[in-house]
Design a protein around this motif. Structure first.
Motif, PDB file in Angstrom:
ATOM      1  N   LEU A 117       0.815  -1.016  -0.062  1.00 32.21           N
ATOM      2  CA  LEU A 117      -0.028  -0.059  -0.125  1.00 32.21           C
ATOM      3  C   LEU A 117       0.843   1.134   0.075  1.00 32.21           C
ATOM      4  O   LEU A 117       0.350   2.382  -0.493  1.00 32.21           O
ATOM      5  N   GLU A 118       1.962   1.327   0.651  1.00 33.78           N
ATOM      6  CA  GLU A 118       2.844   2.262   0.449  1.00 33.78           C
ATOM      7  C   GLU A 118       3.370   2.815  -0.760  1.00 33.78           C
ATOM      8  O   GLU A 118       3.749   4.025  -0.884  1.00 33.78           O
ATOM      9  N   TRP A 158       1.503   3.389  -3.390  1.00 30.50           N
ATOM     10  CA  TRP A 158       0.476   3.970  -3.849  1.00 30.50           C
ATOM     11  C   TRP A 158       0.460   5.610  -3.771  1.00 30.50           C
ATOM     12  O   TRP A 158       0.706   5.967  -2.620  1.00 30.50           O
ATOM     13  N   ALA A 190      -7.595  -3.108   0.187  1.00 26.65           N
ATOM     14  CA  ALA A 190      -7.015  -1.672  -0.639  1.00 26.65           C
ATOM     15  C   ALA A 190      -8.034  -0.710  -0.808  1.00 26.65           C
ATOM     16  O   ALA A 190      -7.776   0.612  -0.877  1.00 26.65           O
ATOM     17  N   ASP A 243      -9.680   1.207   1.303  1.00 29.04           N
ATOM     18  CA  ASP A 243      -9.538   2.531   2.174  1.00 29.04           C
ATOM     19  C   ASP A 243      -8.453   3.529   1.411  1.00 29.04           C
ATOM     20  O   ASP A 243      -8.822   4.565   1.538  1.00 29.04           O
ATOM     21  N   LYS A 244      -7.384   2.864   0.933  1.00 30.36           N
ATOM     22  CA  LYS A 244      -6.513   3.897   0.449  1.00 30.36           C
ATOM     23  C   LYS A 244      -6.772   4.225  -1.004  1.00 30.36           C
ATOM     24  O   LYS A 244      -6.526   5.373  -1.357  1.00 30.36           O
ATOM     25  N   LEU A 254      -9.443   7.186  -0.918  1.00 24.32           N
ATOM     26  CA  LEU A 254      -9.015   8.524  -0.362  1.00 24.32           C
ATOM     27  C   LEU A 254      -9.340   9.495  -1.481  1.00 24.32           C
ATOM     28  O   LEU A 254      -9.082   9.201  -2.522  1.00 24.32           O
ATOM     29  N   SER A 269      -6.519   9.727  -3.909  1.00 26.86           N
ATOM     30  CA  SER A 269      -6.251   8.796  -4.851  1.00 26.86           C
ATOM     31  C   SER A 269      -7.535   8.867  -5.972  1.00 26.86           C
ATOM     32  O   SER A 269      -7.368   8.674  -7.135  1.00 26.86           O
TER      33      SER A 269
END
Length: 52
Positions: free
Chosen positions: A9-10, A12, A31, A33-34, A37, A40
């Protein structure tokens, strides 16, 4: 670009050196939640259309 991008995830969003053409998109609970955002969503909007 086609595939699954969120094994780490880091990493992205992708590098700014990449000019993506998104032909497919996969989203799952690991994924979401990320990827949902505001940052995103703005990233995706700058590279639309997606899936054409």
């Amino acid at each position: 670009m086609n595939g699954w991008y969120m094994h780490q995830l880091e990493h992205w969003p992708p590098s700014g050196f990449i000019q993506p053409l998104y032909v497919a998109f996969h989203l799952n609970k690991l994924a979401q939640d990320k990827l949902l955002l505001p940052q995103s969503i703005n990233y995706f909007k700058t590279h639309q259309p997606i899936g054409w």
